[in-house]
Motif scaffolding. Sequence first.
Motif, PDB file in Angstrom:
ATOM      1  N   SER A  18       0.833  -1.206   0.000  1.00 24.75           N
ATOM      2  CA  SER A  18       0.000   0.000   0.000  1.00 24.75           C
ATOM      3  C   SER A  18       0.863   1.249   0.000  1.00 24.75           C
ATOM      4  CB  SER A  18      -0.931   0.007   1.215  1.00 24.75           C
ATOM      5  OG  SER A  18      -1.839  -1.063   1.131  1.00 24.75           O
ATOM      6  N   GLN A  19       1.968   1.210   0.731  1.00 26.45           N
ATOM      7  CA  GLN A  19       2.885   2.344   0.737  1.00 26.45           C
ATOM      8  C   GLN A  19       3.464   2.574  -0.660  1.00 26.45           C
ATOM      9  OE1 GLN A  19       5.523   1.073   3.861  1.00 26.45           O
ATOM     10  NE2 GLN A  19       4.329   2.133   5.438  1.00 26.45           N
ATOM     11  N   ARG A  20       3.802   1.483  -1.341  1.00 26.37           N
ATOM     12  CA  ARG A  20       4.311   1.589  -2.705  1.00 26.37           C
ATOM     13  C   ARG A  20       3.257   2.199  -3.621  1.00 26.37           C
ATOM     14  NH1 ARG A  20       4.894  -3.522  -3.989  1.00 26.37           N
ATOM     15  NH2 ARG A  20       3.046  -3.570  -5.272  1.00 26.37           N
ATOM     16  N   GLN A  21       2.027   1.744  -3.475  1.00 30.33           N
ATOM     17  CA  GLN A  21       0.951   2.265  -4.321  1.00 30.33           C
ATOM     18  C   GLN A  21       0.706   3.743  -4.039  1.00 30.33           C
ATOM     19  OE1 GLN A  21      -0.579   0.593  -6.875  1.00 30.33           O
ATOM     20  NE2 GLN A  21      -1.396   2.609  -7.332  1.00 30.33           N
ATOM     21  N   MET A  22       0.816   4.154  -2.786  1.00 27.43           N
ATOM     22  CA  MET A  22       0.663   5.569  -2.465  1.00 27.43           C
ATOM     23  C   MET A  22       1.750   6.388  -3.161  1.00 27.43           C
ATOM     24  SD  MET A  22      -2.061   5.961  -0.746  1.00 27.43           S
ATOM     25  CE  MET A  22      -1.811   7.674  -0.341  1.00 27.43           C
ATOM     26  N   GLY A  23       2.973   5.861  -3.202  1.00 26.45           N
ATOM     27  CA  GLY A  23       4.041   6.530  -3.920  1.00 26.45           C
ATOM     28  C   GLY A  23       3.707   6.698  -5.388  1.00 26.45           C
ATOM     29  N   ILE A  24       3.112   5.682  -5.988  1.00 21.95           N
ATOM     30  CA  ILE A  24       2.699   5.755  -7.396  1.00 21.95           C
ATOM     31  C   ILE A  24       1.632   6.823  -7.578  1.00 21.95           C
ATOM     32  CG2 ILE A  24       1.551   4.484  -9.259  1.00 21.95           C
ATOM     33  CD1 ILE A  24       3.032   1.946  -8.139  1.00 21.95           C
ATOM     34  N   PHE A  25       0.663   6.861  -6.681  1.00 18.90           N
ATOM     35  CA  PHE A  25      -0.377   7.900  -6.754  1.00 18.90           C
ATOM     36  C   PHE A  25       0.262   9.292  -6.725  1.00 18.90           C
ATOM     37  CE2 PHE A  25      -3.803   4.949  -5.080  1.00 18.90           C
ATOM     38  CZ  PHE A  25      -4.625   5.070  -6.184  1.00 18.90           C
ATOM     39  N   TYR A  26       1.195   9.481  -5.797  1.00 19.64           N
ATOM     40  CA  TYR A  26       1.815  10.801  -5.680  1.00 19.64           C
ATOM     41  C   TYR A  26       2.684  11.135  -6.878  1.00 19.64           C
ATOM     42  CZ  TYR A  26       0.021  11.288  -0.950  1.00 19.64           C
ATOM     43  OH  TYR A  26      -0.813  11.400   0.137  1.00 19.64           O
ATOM     44  N   LEU A  27       3.369  10.160  -7.448  1.00 20.40           N
ATOM     45  CA  LEU A  27       4.173  10.411  -8.636  1.00 20.40           C
ATOM     46  C   LEU A  27       3.314  10.801  -9.829  1.00 20.40           C
ATOM     47  CD1 LEU A  27       6.866   7.573  -8.509  1.00 20.40           C
ATOM     48  CD2 LEU A  27       7.264  10.047  -8.371  1.00 20.40           C
ATOM     49  N   LYS A  28       2.158  10.189  -9.943  1.00 20.11           N
ATOM     50  CA  LYS A  28       1.251  10.486 -11.063  1.00 20.11           C
ATOM     51  C   LYS A  28       0.493  11.794 -10.866  1.00 20.11           C
ATOM     52  CE  LYS A  28       0.449   5.807 -12.686  1.00 20.11           C
ATOM     53  NZ  LYS A  28      -0.565   4.773 -12.954  1.00 20.11           N
ATOM     54  N   GLY A  29       0.483  12.261  -9.611  1.00 25.34           N
ATOM     55  CA  GLY A  29      -0.204  13.512  -9.322  1.00 25.34           C
ATOM     56  C   GLY A  29      -1.662  13.310  -9.140  1.00 25.34           C
TER      57      GLY A  29
END
Length: 98
Positions: free
Chosen positions: A87-98
């Motif tokens: 989930s932490q990894r996925q949150m990073g992806i969300f933030y990278l995509k904006g």
Amino acid sequence: MKYLLSLLCFFYASSLWAADFNKGGEAAKRQDYATAIEEWTPLAEAGDAKVQYYLAVLYLNWRADPGDDRKAFKWFRRAADQGHMASQRQMGIFYLKG
């Protein structure tokens, strides 16, 4: 005696959790996402990070309505806050995509 009662309550609650989790998993495999959400949401609301993650993945991939991305974000965030690594990894992806 009270320890025995506590232990029995724990195992009963654990078996109920497993039954609901498994029902949700079987429903998801059948692509019955509404049932999976119905089974998993109470477990996720109770704070189970693993179920929160699975529920978020379901919302992210199902996309039955426009709000599903927000719902996915919410459940990934709750699981990530508890230290769930995927989930932490996925949150990073969300933030990278904006």
